[in-house]
Design an enzyme around this catalytic site. Structure first.
Site, PDB file in Angstrom:
ATOM      1  N   SER A 118       0.843  -1.187   0.000  1.00 45.28           N
ATOM      2  CA  SER A 118       0.000   0.000   0.000  1.00 45.28           C
ATOM      3  C   SER A 118       0.878   1.235   0.000  1.00 45.28           C
ATOM      4  O   SER A 118       1.992   1.226   0.540  1.00 45.28           O
ATOM      5  CB  SER A 118      -0.884   0.001   1.251  1.00 45.28           C
ATOM      6  OG  SER A 118      -1.553   1.231   1.407  1.00 45.28           O
TER       7      SER A 118
ATOM      8  N   TYR B 123      -3.353   0.002  10.345  1.00 43.55           N
ATOM      9  CA  TYR B 123      -3.287  -0.472   8.955  1.00 43.55           C
ATOM     10  C   TYR B 123      -1.959  -0.034   8.334  1.00 43.55           C
ATOM     11  O   TYR B 123      -1.221  -0.854   7.763  1.00 43.55           O
ATOM     12  CB  TYR B 123      -4.461   0.090   8.161  1.00 43.55           C
ATOM     13  CG  TYR B 123      -4.468  -0.347   6.705  1.00 43.55           C
ATOM     14  CD1 TYR B 123      -5.043  -1.553   6.338  1.00 43.55           C
ATOM     15  CD2 TYR B 123      -3.898   0.459   5.711  1.00 43.55           C
ATOM     16  CE1 TYR B 123      -5.046  -1.959   5.008  1.00 43.55           C
ATOM     17  CE2 TYR B 123      -3.899   0.060   4.387  1.00 43.55           C
ATOM     18  CZ  TYR B 123      -4.476  -1.154   4.032  1.00 43.55           C
ATOM     19  OH  TYR B 123      -4.470  -1.553   2.728  1.00 43.55           O
TER      20      TYR B 123
END
Length: 275
Positions: A134, A147
């Site tokens: 990500s 996250y």
């Protein structure tokens, strides 16, 4: 053409990647905790695809998944570690169980997959491990505390293993997509804590899938998309003062773009794909 195992492949980026990989002639194992969804997709894709039950947190399930694919298509040659989850909300709003859940799925799960794949690929003399990470792996973001932490750690682990294995038969690629139109993104957009999602235009999952399947042949070390914005995020993530200056301003800009936020923190979607 290769035998490819994709985690979190019943929906989102994983499902789009399965479609694209089959279209290009690969044989694909659709691995997911959602066996019903994986089976539906495998049926739709035809004989070049099969469904595999896999909770990526379970070491024995990983071993069973690799054995199942080998019995159907032959040894796994490409592992695409895609599965991931998010619990939206500010850090203080989440329980420790929710923080731990993200660590278990987003970090320990892919680690377990890599450590299952590596000895098998070394023994067979070939293999390629692709980690779907990500853009949040480069800098901390408001509303993405745990996250983002898992993605920072996943990137570090991936590159460390890749460096250890230099000169061996296994190659490594890591891909950092931006926000992508998946159920996970819908979840983020419904939570005001994740308003920074609106700072960028999301990609379609098919665009990300094309990058991932390209990596099977090209074997890049790392892919950042979009390239220009990605360079800024990588640089900003190195300097704490720049992060503390830039991120609140990006969040404010995103808040102005937001059409309105939902009721607050949302329960995570399980292993459906990485952001």
């Amino acid at each position: 053409m290769s035998v490819v195992l994709i985690t979190g492949a019943a929906s989102g980026i994983g499902a789009a990647t399965a479609h694209e990989a089959v279209r290009r002639g690969h044989r694909v194992a659709i691995a997911d905790i959602d066996m019903a969804g994986a089976s539906l997709l495998a049926t739709a894709l035809g004989p070049a695809a099969c469904a595999v039950q896999l909770d990526i947190r379970d070491e024995k399930a990983w071993e069973a998944a690799f054995d199942t694919v080998a019995s159907r298509f032959g040894p796994v040659e490409v592992l695409i570690n895609n599965a991931g989850i998010i619990h939206t909300g500010y850090a203080r709003q989440l329980s420790m169980a929710q923080h731990r859940h993200m660590v278990d799925v987003n970090l320990v799960g892919p680690m377990t997959g890599m450590m299952t794949a590596l000895p098998r690929m070394r023994a067979q003399g070939r293999g390629h491990i692709i980690t779907i990470c990500s853009m949040s792996s480069f800098m901390p973001l408001i509303g993405y505390t745990s996250y983002g932490a898992t993605k920072h750690a996943l990137r570090a682990f991936h590159h460390s293993v890749a460096i250890e294995e230099q000169g061996g038969p296994v190659t490594f690629s890591i891909i950092h997509p931006p926000g992508t139109r998946t159920p996970m993104l819908e979840q983020e957009m419904a939570d005001p804590s994740s308003v920074i999602t609106f700072a960028e235009k999301p990609l379609d999952p098919e665009q990300v899938a094309s990058m991932i399947v390209d990596a099977i042949a090209k074997k890049p070390l790392e892919v950042v998309h979009p390239a220009l914005a990605g360079r800024f995020q990588r640089v900003a993530g190195v300097f704490p003062r720049l992060m503390h200056f830039a991120i609140p301003r990006v969040a404010a800009m995103a808040r102005r773009r937001s059409p309105g936020a939902g009721p607050g923190p949302v329960t995570a979607r399980e292993q459906g794909g990485s952001r």
